[in-house]
Design a protein around this motif. Structure first.
Motif, PDB file in Angstrom:
ATOM      1  N   GLY A 184       0.793  -1.226   0.000  1.00  0.00           N
ATOM      2  CA  GLY A 184       0.000   0.000   0.000  1.00  0.00           C
ATOM      3  C   GLY A 184       0.820   1.268   0.000  1.00  0.00           C
ATOM      4  N   ARG A 185       2.152   1.172   0.069  1.00  0.00           N
ATOM      5  CA  ARG A 185       2.998   2.367   0.104  1.00  0.00           C
ATOM      6  C   ARG A 185       3.149   3.001  -1.274  1.00  0.00           C
ATOM      7  N   GLY A 186       3.016   2.199  -2.328  1.00  0.00           N
ATOM      8  CA  GLY A 186       3.171   2.725  -3.682  1.00  0.00           C
ATOM      9  C   GLY A 186       4.593   2.715  -4.180  1.00  0.00           C
ATOM     10  N   VAL A 187       5.567   2.390  -3.318  1.00  0.00           N
ATOM     11  CA  VAL A 187       6.971   2.352  -3.707  1.00  0.00           C
ATOM     12  C   VAL A 187       7.606   1.071  -3.192  1.00  0.00           C
ATOM     13  N   VAL A 188       8.639   0.647  -3.890  1.00  0.00           N
ATOM     14  CA  VAL A 188       9.430  -0.501  -3.457  1.00  0.00           C
ATOM     15  C   VAL A 188      10.891  -0.095  -3.477  1.00  0.00           C
TER      16      VAL A 188
END
Length: 374
Positions: A184-188
């Motif tokens: 759910g953070r939108g970044v990896v």
């Protein structure tokens, strides 16, 4: 923070200089968003990608804290501050100088965006759901409406939550789930030797969500350009130029984020009768020479009907009388008063009898003044 901050010039995306004010950035975004919105370019994939690029740039530059961090990263990149790091498996600077990761953590961890860039800073996501921008508009109200308060509407044109999906971006009945790849953070994180860069999640595209079926109206953006009416309660005693905040009625958020607020600047029309000083009302009333000399009682208007004001004998022109509690009663704060200023009116024409009486009075007044001088 993500790696795009190093590689992409968001100012160039919006067509503004790096010294642009927040208002200039907002104006540029609105113009470009209307031009490239999917609704205005049905079936145009390039316009949709351009719209996403514009939205990402605005999301970063419209937030003062994010913009400061972005500028820091861009300056460091321009000065070659990232060029000395080795590739995968490397951990040194140019010239073979070794650097300890713990030292970088201490140095960069307290520098906001720079620490985030290397994975040492806050875990706060810069992608995923984001709050919408605040919108500013103006509303004109009458003098009495401002005094007593009124419930009205303001009409807005532009980006709004999609009327079909209510801003979720999902077709009604479709499910929305949290992206399992980024949580759910939108970044990896992308590991590069000792360091870690953040980049948009490849599975959800940076939204932090997986939508079963995209909304057929907004194509998953959660926004559309339309006309809408927003109800607004103007409180009693509002002042000209005062700004009212209507929470949740601003621009729609991105990726399911909450909307911004609506900021309404109130313009109060002047009264034909009264002036205003804070919550006090001012009023000028003409009286005759004889009323000023002999004293009288006069009727003066208020916002709630007429009241009588006693004028004592010998009142000079320009004298102000305070009628307590007859000003504006705000929803919060002290009730104002009515300030009545009397002005002695001099007739432009007089009859023969009036002239004779005034000449006699003038002679008597002259004799009285001279007697005081002896």
């Amino acid at each position: 923070m993500n790696r795009d901050w190093v590689e992409r010039d968001f100012y160039k995306v919006l067509g503004v200089p790096a010294t642009a004010t927040q208002e200039e950035i907002k104006k540029a975004y609105r113009k470009l968003a209307q031009q490239h919105h999917p609704d205005a370019n049905p079936g145009d994939q390039s316009a949709e990608e351009r719209f996403k690029e514009i939205s990402e740039a605005y999301a970063t530059l419209s937030d003062a804290e994010q913009r400061k961090e972005y500028d820091q990263v861009r300056r460091l990149a321009a000065s070659g501050g990232f060029s000395g790091f080795g590739g995968p498996g490397g951990g040194g600077f140019a010239g073979g100088q070794q650097v300890r990761v713990e030292d970088l953590q201490d140095l960069l961890g307290g520098m906001g965006g720079l620490g985030d860039l290397f994975g040492f800073g806050s875990s706060r996501s810069r992608s995923g759901p984001a709050r919408g921008a605040d919108i500013t508009t103006e509303l004109s109200v009458g003098f009495e409406d401002a005094a007593f308060g009124v419930t009205t509407e303001v009409v807005l044109e532009g980006a709004a939550a999609c009327s079909r999906c209510s801003g979720s971006g999902a077709e009604p009945g479709s499910t929305i789930s949290t992206c399992p790849t980024c949580g759910g953070r939108g970044v990896v994180a992308q590991n590069q030797g000792f360091f870690s860069f953040s980049q948009p999640c490849p599975q959800c595209g940076g939204s932090g969500r997986l939508i079963e079926d995209l909304c057929t109206r907004c194509r998953g953006t959660g926004a559309e350009n339309r006309r809408r009416e927003v109800k607004l309660k103007v409180p009693a005693g509002v002042k000209d130029g005062q700004t009212l905040r209507v929470r949740g009625k601003g621009a729609p958020g991105s990726f399911g984020g909450p909307p911004g607020d609506l900021m309404v600047r109130v313009r109060v029309a002047p009264s034909r009768i009264f002036g205003r000083r804070d919550q006090d009302l001012t009023l000028k009333v003409p009286i005759t020479y004889t009323e000023a000399a002999l004293g009288t009682k006069i009727d003066v208007p208020t916002l709630n009907g007429a009241v009588k004001v006693r004028i004592p004998s010998g009142t000079p022109s320009g004298k102000t009388f305070r009628v307590r509690g007859k000003g504006i009663t705000p929803e919060r704060g002290k009730q104002g008063d009515l300030l009545v200023t009397v002005e002695v009116a001099v007739p432009k024409k007089v009859s023969k009898d009036e002239k004779r009486l005034l000449e006699e009075l003038a002679a008597q007044e002259t004799d009285e003044i001279r007697s005081h001088l002896r």
